[in-house]
Design a protein around this motif. Structure first.
Motif, PDB file in Angstrom:
ATOM      1  N   LEU A 197       2.892   8.054 -32.746  1.00  0.00           N
ATOM      2  CA  LEU A 197       2.309   7.261 -31.653  1.00  0.00           C
ATOM      3  C   LEU A 197       1.636   8.163 -30.620  1.00  0.00           C
ATOM      4  CD1 LEU A 197       5.121   4.595 -31.063  1.00  0.00           C
ATOM      5  CD2 LEU A 197       2.862   4.221 -32.072  1.00  0.00           C
ATOM      6  N   THR A 198       2.240   9.310 -30.370  1.00  0.00           N
ATOM      7  CA  THR A 198       1.653  10.240 -29.404  1.00  0.00           C
ATOM      8  C   THR A 198       0.353  10.832 -29.940  1.00  0.00           C
ATOM      9  OG1 THR A 198       3.850  10.826 -28.580  1.00  0.00           O
ATOM     10  CG2 THR A 198       2.057  12.340 -28.075  1.00  0.00           C
ATOM     11  N   VAL A 199       0.384  11.277 -31.201  1.00  0.00           N
ATOM     12  CA  VAL A 199      -0.798  11.922 -31.791  1.00  0.00           C
ATOM     13  C   VAL A 199      -1.931  10.916 -32.006  1.00  0.00           C
ATOM     14  CG1 VAL A 199      -1.662  13.137 -33.826  1.00  0.00           C
ATOM     15  CG2 VAL A 199       0.575  13.727 -32.884  1.00  0.00           C
ATOM     16  N   ARG A 200      -1.569   9.736 -32.499  1.00  0.00           N
ATOM     17  CA  ARG A 200      -2.604   8.756 -32.881  1.00  0.00           C
ATOM     18  C   ARG A 200      -3.090   7.913 -31.705  1.00  0.00           C
ATOM     19  NH1 ARG A 200      -6.287   6.281 -33.844  1.00  0.00           N
ATOM     20  NH2 ARG A 200      -6.891   5.026 -35.658  1.00  0.00           N
ATOM     21  N   PHE A 201      -2.175   7.473 -30.835  1.00  0.00           N
ATOM     22  CA  PHE A 201      -2.569   6.533 -29.770  1.00  0.00           C
ATOM     23  C   PHE A 201      -2.467   7.138 -28.365  1.00  0.00           C
ATOM     24  CE2 PHE A 201      -1.020   3.929 -33.343  1.00  0.00           C
ATOM     25  CZ  PHE A 201      -2.141   3.149 -33.570  1.00  0.00           C
ATOM     26  N   HIS A 202      -2.016   8.376 -28.285  1.00  0.00           N
ATOM     27  CA  HIS A 202      -1.942   9.069 -26.997  1.00  0.00           C
ATOM     28  C   HIS A 202      -1.191   8.240 -25.941  1.00  0.00           C
ATOM     29  CE1 HIS A 202      -4.764  12.003 -28.613  1.00  0.00           C
ATOM     30  NE2 HIS A 202      -5.537  11.000 -29.021  1.00  0.00           N
ATOM     31  N   ILE A 203       0.020   7.866 -26.298  1.00  0.00           N
ATOM     32  CA  ILE A 203       0.796   7.005 -25.397  1.00  0.00           C
ATOM     33  C   ILE A 203       1.140   7.693 -24.088  1.00  0.00           C
ATOM     34  CG2 ILE A 203       1.782   5.582 -27.244  1.00  0.00           C
ATOM     35  CD1 ILE A 203       4.269   7.284 -27.167  1.00  0.00           C
ATOM     36  N   ASP A 204       1.036   9.015 -24.055  1.00  0.00           N
ATOM     37  CA  ASP A 204       1.287   9.714 -22.796  1.00  0.00           C
ATOM     38  C   ASP A 204       0.264   9.344 -21.731  1.00  0.00           C
ATOM     39  OD1 ASP A 204      -0.323  11.109 -24.776  1.00  0.00           O
ATOM     40  OD2 ASP A 204      -0.566  12.692 -23.269  1.00  0.00           O
ATOM     41  N   LYS A 205      -0.923   8.887 -22.154  1.00  0.00           N
ATOM     42  CA  LYS A 205      -1.939   8.453 -21.187  1.00  0.00           C
ATOM     43  C   LYS A 205      -1.529   7.162 -20.487  1.00  0.00           C
ATOM     44  CE  LYS A 205      -5.885  10.607 -23.548  1.00  0.00           C
ATOM     45  NZ  LYS A 205      -7.209  10.374 -24.172  1.00  0.00           N
ATOM     46  N   TYR A 206      -0.556   6.457 -21.059  1.00  0.00           N
ATOM     47  CA  TYR A 206      -0.063   5.213 -20.459  1.00  0.00           C
ATOM     48  C   TYR A 206       1.211   5.452 -19.638  1.00  0.00           C
ATOM     49  CZ  TYR A 206      -3.346   3.164 -23.771  1.00  0.00           C
ATOM     50  OH  TYR A 206      -4.484   2.849 -24.477  1.00  0.00           O
ATOM     51  N   GLY A 207       1.458   6.695 -19.324  1.00  0.00           N
ATOM     52  CA  GLY A 207       2.603   7.014 -18.462  1.00  0.00           C
ATOM     53  C   GLY A 207       3.895   7.309 -19.191  1.00  0.00           C
ATOM     54  N   VAL A 208       3.865   7.378 -20.529  1.00  0.00           N
ATOM     55  CA  VAL A 208       5.073   7.666 -21.289  1.00  0.00           C
ATOM     56  C   VAL A 208       5.348   9.171 -21.237  1.00  0.00           C
ATOM     57  CG1 VAL A 208       6.176   7.585 -23.555  1.00  0.00           C
ATOM     58  CG2 VAL A 208       4.693   5.714 -22.816  1.00  0.00           C
ATOM     59  N   LYS A 209       6.552   9.541 -20.827  1.00  0.00           N
ATOM     60  CA  LYS A 209       6.914  10.949 -20.743  1.00  0.00           C
ATOM     61  C   LYS A 209       7.154  11.537 -22.129  1.00  0.00           C
ATOM     62  CE  LYS A 209       9.093  10.770 -16.164  1.00  0.00           C
ATOM     63  NZ  LYS A 209      10.350  11.011 -15.404  1.00  0.00           N
ATOM     64  N   LEU A 210       6.736  12.791 -22.303  1.00  0.00           N
ATOM     65  CA  LEU A 210       6.972  13.521 -23.540  1.00  0.00           C
ATOM     66  C   LEU A 210       7.850  14.730 -23.242  1.00  0.00           C
ATOM     67  CD1 LEU A 210       3.312  13.599 -24.927  1.00  0.00           C
ATOM     68  CD2 LEU A 210       5.079  11.874 -25.381  1.00  0.00           C
ATOM     69  N   LEU A 211       8.512  15.256 -24.268  1.00  0.00           N
ATOM     70  CA  LEU A 211       9.266  16.487 -24.086  1.00  0.00           C
ATOM     71  C   LEU A 211       8.300  17.634 -23.810  1.00  0.00           C
ATOM     72  CD1 LEU A 211      12.051  16.376 -26.838  1.00  0.00           C
ATOM     73  CD2 LEU A 211      12.223  15.777 -24.427  1.00  0.00           C
ATOM     74  N   PRO A 212       8.736  18.631 -23.061  1.00  0.00           N
ATOM     75  CA  PRO A 212       7.823  19.737 -22.725  1.00  0.00           C
ATOM     76  C   PRO A 212       7.527  20.634 -23.926  1.00  0.00           C
ATOM     77  CG  PRO A 212      10.039  20.220 -21.953  1.00  0.00           C
ATOM     78  CD  PRO A 212      10.070  18.802 -22.459  1.00  0.00           C
ATOM     79  N   ASP A 213       6.430  21.323 -23.841  1.00  0.00           N
ATOM     80  CA  ASP A 213       6.075  22.295 -24.881  1.00  0.00           C
ATOM     81  C   ASP A 213       7.130  23.406 -24.897  1.00  0.00           C
ATOM     82  OD1 ASP A 213       4.761  23.638 -26.836  1.00  0.00           O
ATOM     83  OD2 ASP A 213       3.125  24.374 -25.565  1.00  0.00           O
ATOM     84  N   THR A 214       7.568  23.759 -26.091  1.00  0.00           N
ATOM     85  CA  THR A 214       8.657  24.734 -26.240  1.00  0.00           C
ATOM     86  C   THR A 214       8.185  25.891 -27.108  1.00  0.00           C
ATOM     87  OG1 THR A 214      10.260  22.913 -26.124  1.00  0.00           O
ATOM     88  CG2 THR A 214      11.055  25.025 -26.945  1.00  0.00           C
ATOM     89  N   LYS A 215       8.354  27.114 -26.594  1.00  0.00           N
ATOM     90  CA  LYS A 215       7.921  28.272 -27.373  1.00  0.00           C
ATOM     91  C   LYS A 215       8.944  28.598 -28.457  1.00  0.00           C
ATOM     92  CE  LYS A 215       9.897  31.578 -24.068  1.00  0.00           C
ATOM     93  NZ  LYS A 215       9.612  32.733 -23.186  1.00  0.00           N
TER      94      LYS A 215
END
Length: 545
Positions: A197-215
């Motif tokens: 859903l994040t990759v295809r529909f970019h749900i983060d643009k609708y205010g959905v929080k994602l886990l932070p980038d992890t090295k």
């Protein structure tokens, strides 16, 4: 073995959101949650006698650690926090090591099933309450239920409808599929769907929080930087956390052991907790303990050996080396829904329902332990439950099983009037059955039961003593006094079918006259013959305790 490997992989995947979130609650950067799910879980898996229990970064110690850091005026995720938390973890491991040498873990065996069930349910509900704001876009809470409810209300200002729909849908779908297809790893599938859903529909643009980038990369051992000015406060907090880890993990793992029919080696378990925490502190992580939610997932997929922990550790190793890139695509509400669904399944609601039907007192103990955890914290929840268990034991000892005995028309022998509604007493004869130790705390009940049904027609009192296993000096003296009191009223007093140990105790406590005077007799038939009571019997109106 295949099920153990699969369960371990799933545990590692589910540990990503859980461990990262709790590391943040503990005041550390999120990556330390993954570090704490690598070597500590491996150490625990090698040492533990539990077949399927998962150990790692989890709610209760994380929340207590975070509270300690804040109380010391240390900013979470700062350099000071990164330095102080591993010191606290090492201190926790040392307290647990002391508990191991003191064999303190054995005390958990004396905690009843209602206490265990209530405790686990309380822990699960408390963690759910911490996580609820994350379902609708807020931040997780800490503290007990009142503080958590207030926090939920405050976080409503961050309410995000898309996040809420994703979180609730995840919970509902997982719970439904767990009923319809329990072998399908819906937790992992939900995680993958969230990433899509994040990759295809970019749900983060609708205010959905994602886990932070992890090295990517593996943790390295750290040198401890000890601030001696805060060491006493850390030591006291470490004691509390160690008590929580020991009680929470032993209670939950013992419940699983009882369910699966094997014996949990409590001393070995406490040693495993100590060494796992020592390893966690050495790599800069927060205290680790049992994860009820992840253990529930393991049991769901059939994991039943230490290979599960080894598989989980190895899977986390692969994730840290090669697969951290996908973490930034995981939606927080979906991952929170996975956690909540697992915790709801771990709640012992079925036990509460069973206790409500069969034992109201045990049901009250269950509810009290649950509410104790929710309102006062883990340690106090256990204390409340244990106290209530002891009260229940004392109540049962003071008022043990007992009954008046009579005959049933058309039947041979003697029957309890409590168990058989058609049983009636023989006119002039009182037969009383008492089961348990007869001692200072219940001798009044014993005498009162006899005195309350004696009337002007009573000629003989017989105590059916097969259930009396011992007496103390107070009970021996009262039996002598009761015999004399009844004799003065022209009533014969007998005790039949009692154990020879009881006779020895009567002699030792100065009540041998009961034996020499013929009060102690072999059986009912002998007394009926002596007193010339024989069939056909004249029956009287029944009476109840």
């Amino acid at each position: 073995m295949i099920k153990d490997i699969i369960s371990g992989i799933i545990v590692a995947l589910v540990s990503i959101p859980i461990s990262m979130g709790y590391a943040q609650i503990a005041g550390l950067p999120m990556i330390y949650g993954l570090y704490g799910s690598l070597i500590p879980i491996l150490i625990f898996g090698i040492i533990t006698s539990s077949y399927d229990f998962v150990f790692g970064v989890d709610a209760a110690p994380a929340a207590l650690t975070g509270a300690t850091i804040v109380s010391l005026g240390i900013v979470p995720e700062s350099k000071e926090a990164v330095a102080a938390v591993p010191v606290l973890t090492i201190l926790v491991s040392l307290w647990l090591l002391l508990f191991y040498f003191l064999k303190a873990g054995k005390t958990v065996k004396y905690i009843s099933t209602p206490v265990m069930g209530g405790f686990i349910t309380g822990i699960c509900l408390e963690i759910i309450s911490m996580q609820i704001p994350k379902l609708y876009g807020g931040s997780p809470g800490t503290g007990e239920l009142p503080e958590l409810v207030v926090h939920m209300g405050r976080e409503l200002k961050n309410f995000n409808l898309v996040s809420f729909i994703l979180g609730i849908s995840t919970i509902v779908i997982i719970l439904i599929m767990r009923k319809l297809a329990p072998k399908v790893p819906m937790s992992v599938i939900a995680m993958m769907i969230g990433a899509v859903l994040t990759v295809r529909f970019h749900i983060d643009k609708y205010g959905v929080k994602l886990l932070p980038d992890t090295k990517s990369g593996l943790p390295l051992p750290k040198l401890l930087h000890i601030d001696y000015t805060i060491l006493p406060e850390l030591g006291f907090s470490a004691l509390t956390i160690a008590l929580v880890i020991m009680s929470e993990t032993l209670l939950a793992s013992r419940a699983n052991a009882i369910s699966d029919g094997y014996d949990l080696k409590t001393d070995r378990e406490v040693l495993a907790y100590s060494l796992a925490n020592m390893t966690s502190g050495a790599f800069g992580c927060c205290p680790v303990n049992a994860s009820v939610s992840r253990t529930t997932i393991v049991r769901q997929f059939g994991g039943r050996s230490h290979i599960m922990s080894i598989s989980a550790a190895f899977s986390m190793l692969i994730i840290l080396l090669l697969c951290t890139g996908f973490i930034k695509y995981l939606p927080v509400p979906v991952l929170t829904g996975i956690i909540v669904a697992a915790l709801l399944s771990a709640c012992e609601f079925h036990l509460a329902k069973r206790l409500f039907k069969i034992s109201k007192s045990d049901f009250i103990i269950f509810i009290s332990a649950t509410l104790g955890v929710l309102f006062f914290g883990t340690v106090y929840g256990v204390v409340i439950g244990v106290i209530l268990s002891f009260v229940s034991v004392i109540r049962q000892v003071v008022s043990p099983p007992r009954a008046y005995v009579g005959i049933r028309p058309g039947h041979e022998g003697f029957y309890s009037m409590k168990a058989h509604s058609d049983a009636r007493p023989i006119q002039g004869l009182l037969i009383y059955r008492f089961s348990g130790s007869l001692f200072f705390a219940n001798i009044d009940t014993f005498v009162r039961d006899i005195e309350r049904v004696i009337d002007k027609n009573t000629r003989v009192v017989i105590i059916h003593g097969s259930g009396i296993n011992n007496v103390d000096i107070t009970a021996a003296d009262r039996l002598v006094a009761l015999n004399k009191s009844l004799n003065k009223r022209g009533i014969l007093f007998y005790i039949v079918e009692n154990d020879g140990v009881v006779n020895d105790e009567l002699k030792r406590f100065g009540a041998g006259e009961l034996i020499s005077s013929g009060v102690i007799r072999k059986d009912m038939e002998e007394v009926l013959k002596i007193t010339r009571i024989s069939a056909p019997f004249e029956l009287a109106d029944p009476y109840e305790l």
